[in-house]
Scaffold this motif. Structure first.
Motif, PDB file in Angstrom:
ATOM      1  N   THR A   1       1.003  -1.170  -0.115  1.00 26.84           N
ATOM      2  CA  THR A   1       0.070   0.120   0.057  1.00 26.84           C
ATOM      3  C   THR A   1       0.876   1.317   0.022  1.00 26.84           C
ATOM      4  OG1 THR A   1      -1.542  -1.087   1.189  1.00 26.84           O
ATOM      5  CG2 THR A   1      -1.776   1.187   1.321  1.00 26.84           C
ATOM      6  N   LEU A   2       1.928   1.302   0.879  1.00 25.63           N
ATOM      7  CA  LEU A   2       2.747   2.338   0.890  1.00 25.63           C
ATOM      8  C   LEU A   2       3.415   2.754  -0.486  1.00 25.63           C
ATOM      9  CD1 LEU A   2       4.310   1.888   4.483  1.00 25.63           C
ATOM     10  CD2 LEU A   2       2.803   3.609   3.823  1.00 25.63           C
TER      11      LEU A   2
ATOM     12  N   SER B   1       2.821   8.174   8.570  1.00 28.38           N
ATOM     13  CA  SER B   1       1.534   8.098   9.259  1.00 28.38           C
ATOM     14  C   SER B   1       1.138   6.510   9.578  1.00 28.38           C
ATOM     15  CB  SER B   1       0.567   9.127   8.664  1.00 28.38           C
ATOM     16  OG  SER B   1       0.048   8.829   7.645  1.00 28.38           O
ATOM     17  N   PRO B   2       1.433   5.822   8.383  1.00 25.65           N
ATOM     18  CA  PRO B   2       0.848   4.502   8.616  1.00 25.65           C
ATOM     19  C   PRO B   2       1.533   3.791   9.606  1.00 25.65           C
ATOM     20  CG  PRO B   2       0.973   4.910   6.324  1.00 25.65           C
ATOM     21  CD  PRO B   2       1.607   6.097   6.924  1.00 25.65           C
ATOM     22  N   TYR B   3       2.816   4.058   9.636  1.00 26.44           N
ATOM     23  CA  TYR B   3       3.803   3.294  10.827  1.00 26.44           C
ATOM     24  C   TYR B   3       3.698   3.959  12.192  1.00 26.44           C
ATOM     25  CZ  TYR B   3       6.391   0.782   7.299  1.00 26.44           C
ATOM     26  OH  TYR B   3       6.862   0.181   6.283  1.00 26.44           O
ATOM     27  N   VAL B   4       3.105   5.351  12.197  1.00 23.44           N
ATOM     28  CA  VAL B   4       2.834   5.730  13.351  1.00 23.44           C
ATOM     29  C   VAL B   4       1.584   5.242  13.917  1.00 23.44           C
ATOM     30  CG1 VAL B   4       1.938   8.004  14.527  1.00 23.44           C
ATOM     31  CG2 VAL B   4       4.047   8.039  12.913  1.00 23.44           C
TER      32      VAL B   4
ATOM     33  N   ALA C   1      -4.312  -0.251   9.408  1.00 27.22           N
ATOM     34  CA  ALA C   1      -3.440   0.712   9.055  1.00 27.22           C
ATOM     35  C   ALA C   1      -3.301   1.011   7.536  1.00 27.22           C
ATOM     36  CB  ALA C   1      -1.753   0.419   9.349  1.00 27.22           C
ATOM     37  N   ALA C   2      -3.511  -0.159   6.681  1.00 20.01           N
ATOM     38  CA  ALA C   2      -3.484  -0.024   5.241  1.00 20.01           C
ATOM     39  C   ALA C   2      -4.931   0.789   4.722  1.00 20.01           C
ATOM     40  CB  ALA C   2      -3.325  -1.484   4.750  1.00 20.01           C
ATOM     41  N   LEU C   3      -5.919   0.142   5.576  1.00 19.98           N
ATOM     42  CA  LEU C   3      -7.155   1.045   5.125  1.00 19.98           C
ATOM     43  C   LEU C   3      -7.329   2.423   5.434  1.00 19.98           C
ATOM     44  CD1 LEU C   3      -9.669  -1.798   6.572  1.00 19.98           C
ATOM     45  CD2 LEU C   3      -9.123  -1.513   3.958  1.00 19.98           C
ATOM     46  N   LEU C   4      -6.715   2.710   6.404  1.00 19.17           N
ATOM     47  CA  LEU C   4      -6.672   4.114   6.663  1.00 19.17           C
ATOM     48  C   LEU C   4      -5.751   4.570   5.640  1.00 19.17           C
ATOM     49  CD1 LEU C   4      -6.344   3.906  10.759  1.00 19.17           C
ATOM     50  CD2 LEU C   4      -8.199   4.748   9.033  1.00 19.17           C
TER      51      LEU C   4
ATOM     52  N   VAL D   1      -7.063   6.053   2.747  1.00 18.98           N
ATOM     53  CA  VAL D   1      -8.083   7.384   2.798  1.00 18.98           C
ATOM     54  C   VAL D   1      -6.818   8.350   3.153  1.00 18.98           C
ATOM     55  CG1 VAL D   1      -9.400   8.319   4.215  1.00 18.98           C
ATOM     56  CG2 VAL D   1      -9.825   6.043   3.890  1.00 18.98           C
ATOM     57  N   LEU D   2      -6.208   8.329   3.827  1.00 17.66           N
ATOM     58  CA  LEU D   2      -5.017   9.310   4.173  1.00 17.66           C
ATOM     59  C   LEU D   2      -4.181   9.742   3.144  1.00 17.66           C
ATOM     60  CD1 LEU D   2      -3.799   8.261   7.629  1.00 17.66           C
ATOM     61  CD2 LEU D   2      -5.500  10.163   7.360  1.00 17.66           C
ATOM     62  N   HIS D   3      -3.694   8.897   2.164  1.00 19.21           N
ATOM     63  CA  HIS D   3      -2.995   9.246   1.129  1.00 19.21           C
ATOM     64  C   HIS D   3      -3.781   9.369  -0.150  1.00 19.21           C
ATOM     65  CE1 HIS D   3       0.817   7.242   3.025  1.00 19.21           C
ATOM     66  NE2 HIS D   3       0.246   8.168   3.754  1.00 19.21           N
ATOM     67  N   GLY D   4      -5.103   9.334  -0.190  1.00 22.07           N
ATOM     68  CA  GLY D   4      -5.962   9.669  -1.242  1.00 22.07           C
ATOM     69  C   GLY D   4      -5.369   8.755  -2.468  1.00 22.07           C
ATOM     70  N   MET D   5      -5.448   7.550  -2.397  1.00 19.37           N
ATOM     71  CA  MET D   5      -5.114   6.478  -3.277  1.00 19.37           C
ATOM     72  C   MET D   5      -6.389   6.173  -4.104  1.00 19.37           C
ATOM     73  SD  MET D   5      -3.151   3.706  -1.149  1.00 19.37           S
ATOM     74  CE  MET D   5      -2.630   2.586  -2.450  1.00 19.37           C
ATOM     75  N   ARG D   6      -5.878   5.782  -5.325  1.00 19.29           N
ATOM     76  CA  ARG D   6      -7.049   5.234  -6.118  1.00 19.29           C
ATOM     77  C   ARG D   6      -7.422   3.948  -5.605  1.00 19.29           C
ATOM     78  NH1 ARG D   6      -3.077   6.835  -9.835  1.00 19.29           N
ATOM     79  NH2 ARG D   6      -2.891   4.539 -10.486  1.00 19.29           N
TER      80      ARG D   6
END
Length: 598
Positions: free
Chosen positions: A81-82, A333-336, A390-393, A396-401
């Motif tokens: 995801t990252l 942020s995902p690791y946080v 964390a992947a689901l968030l 959203v947080l990274h505005g992914m397609r």
């Protein structure tokens, strides 16, 4: 059957692993089924365990294997995801800004960040977090796995907020009259006649002291093995050149680690020690103190020249990532989120842990096949769920397609499936091995038979071997906690038998159990699977085995010196052995540096 013959038979599943996985370099998917069949045959025909119990132990192993695969899937999903969101590019640049030197990066990520994650969650989670992060930064997959395995030593005894001590040692010792008498002699028993918390705190401090002395060299081991096996010059000297920074980073973690064990107890040494170490070391590295100059920056050779066995099927191609611009904090942020959720769900006083482990959300897999073996599963509490959240968030947080996120799920599932063959034999073998008591032959379980044979043979020299027995338990079971549950009372009894302080012998067990994680087969399989390094488990263990020997041998020498100093003085076989170990390492380092200059 004589004890010696029985002990030799009990070693056969381990010998099979050593010969076929490590020696002949078979992949775990081929070697571990053979080891499982060996353990099952011994259980059925020598120990005469009922077939239903062997089947139940195998089933329990399969259940644990599914849990590990769930963790692996979650860790790979977060990494992919990252990658798809473009965050890995930003994280990589952030570490380059701290230091472009791979030796500095591996110490910060594997040693300090890994220690923090170990303290938060334990049970192999650091490998699921730190190893893919290293690969995402451009490390060869095998180099990342080796680094992730080596650091699963010093912080492990206090992993998951002290579980190996607070659960493993406590449950292993609880209820024994001799242990209660020993605790009472120290004034460490409750009015109800149970072990007081201060008793475990005392044992934890002893464990921390042994770890702090031994673990101070672990960051140097990590960088030296990395440059020797994966560097363009294949040189230990390239790693040893950062000895100042490596020792500084080690002490930045181990000093607070001991103080926390002394003042707060077993819950906090690893989690806060790693966090304090990060707070100290990162600014120092960014300021350029104690680190190599820019013209001495070390890096891997170009990827096209890497050995094929170094790379996994998880390919991190930063060029194909999203070009979305994001801040360093947003990328991290995902690791946080992962770190925060691990802490929040592991602290008892917050109440979240109880909710995630409540009977309503627990799968009650009890009395498997009518035996007393159970493996209740709590899927919401498993780190795999945290990785998925964390992947689901991140989506959203990274505005992914959606198509990018979907690709991350598909790629992660494929990688997890490749790891399944090895794990579905590795973990059942361990469960059959450690659940081999109660047979018609009347023999103790296989680990006890091995340990008792060694204890009978070496007598007063047992402290030299206590750590290796603890390591054996972790090697087979894949857990310091399980090793401590299995062997703590045995170690205590041997200490009483040879006339030394049994508390120190239990501390040696806990340290050895942590050391065993560096070579544990199913931890290696799981860590390798996270980055798609399938079939190279034996190659990883061959590289981490010297670290295990060091980490079991030096505390064993120190333990012997401590336990026998009142009878023979401090200049005894233990202190001499410790001096020999350290002088040997120093001599080797000096020669390696000298050869590197020629």
């Amino acid at each position: 059957m004589t004890p010696i013959v029985l002990a030799l038979l009990a070693t056969l599943p381990i010998v099979v692993v050593a010969v076929f996985l490590v020696g002949l370099r078979w992949p775990a998917s081929r070697a571990m089924p053979l080891s499982y069949l060996t353990a099952a045959a011994l259980a059925l025909f020598v120990w005469q365990i009922p077939a239903v119990q062997v089947a139940a132990a195998s089933l329990k192993g399969l259940i644990v294997a599914v849990r590990l695969l769930y963790i692996i899937f979650g860790a790979i999903l977060l990494l992919n995801t990252l990658k798809e969101s473009g965050a890995l590019r930003v994280i990589r640049q952030g570490f380059t800004d701290v230091s472009p030197d791979r030796r500095v990066q591996v110490i910060i990520i594997a040693w300090l960040f890994g220690s923090f994650i170990e303290g938060s969650a334990g049970f192999g989670t650091p490998a699921a977090v730190a190893v893919p992060l290293l690969v995402g930064l451009g490390f060869p997959a095998m180099a990342a796995v080796v680094a992730g395995m080596i650091i699963q030593s010093t912080p492990v005894s206090f992993g998951a907020l002290g579980t190996p001590i607070l659960v493993g040692v406590r449950d292993g010792l609880t209820g024994d009259a001799a242990v209660l008498e020993y605790a009472a002699s120290l004034g460490m028993i409750t009015p109800e006649g149970t072990l007081a918390p201060v008793f475990l705190k005392m044992l934890g401090l002893r464990v921390a002291l042994l770890h702090a002395v031994t673990g101070t060299l672990i960051p140097l081991f990590v960088v030296s093995l990395m440059t020797r096996f994966f560097g363009p010059n294949k040189s230990f000297a390239d790693g040893l050149r950062v000895w100042r920074f490596a020792l500084f980073a080690a002490c930045a973690m181990t000093f607070p680690y001991v103080l926390l064990a002394w003042t707060l107890g077993p819950e906090f040494p690893s989690i806060l020690g790693g966090l304090i170490g990060l707070a100290i070391v990162v600014p120092v590295a960014k300021a350029g103190w104690l680190v190599p100059s820019r013209n001495d920056t070390w890096d891997f050779a170009p990827q096209v020249s890497w050995n094929r066995e170094w790379t996994g099927v998880v390919e991190i191609t930063l060029d194909s990532e999203s070009t979305n611009h994001m801040s360093l904090f947003r990328a991290w942020s995902p690791y946080v989120i992962v770190a925060a959720l691990l802490v929040l769900t592991r602290v008892d006083s917050l109440g979240i842990k109880a909710l995630l482990r409540a009977p309503a959300v627990t799968i009650p897999l009890n009395n498997l096949l009518g035996t007393d073996l159970s493996s209740p599963e709590q899927p919401l509490y498993v780190p795999g769920s945290i990785f998925i959240v964390a992947a689901l968030l991140t989506f959203v947080l990274h505005g992914m397609r959606f198509d990018s996120f979907s690709r991350a799920w598909t790629d992660s599932a494929r990688t997890m499936i490749r790891a399944s063959v090895a794990l579905i034999f590795t973990v059942p073998m361990a469960q059959v091995f450690i659940n081999s008591s109660g047979g018609a032959a009347g023999y103790e379980k296989m680990p006890f038979v091995l340990a008792d044979a060694v204890a009978s043979a070496v007598g007063p020299a047992w402290p030299f071997f206590a750590t290796f027995i603890g390591g054996l338990g972790a090697f087979v079971a894949g857990s310091n906690t399980v090793s401590n549950m299995t062997f703590s009372l045995f170690q205590f009894s041997v200490g009483e038998r040879i006339g030394v302080d049994p508390g120190w012998v239990v501390a040696l067990q806990a340290v050895g159990g942590a050391a065993g994680n560096t070579i544990c087969v199913h931890n290696v399989v799981a860590a390798s699977a996270v980055v798609g390094l399938v079939g190279q488990e034996g190659a990883v263990i061959r590289k981490t085995l010297p670290v295990f020997v060091y980490y079991a041998l030096l505390p064993g020498c120190l333990g012997y010196a401590i336990l026998w100093h009142s009878q023979s003085g401090w200049l005894n076989a233990g202190s001499i052995g410790a001096a020999v170990v350290l002088l040997t390492l120093l001599t080797f380092a000096v020669r390696s540096v000298a050869q590197g200059k020629t």
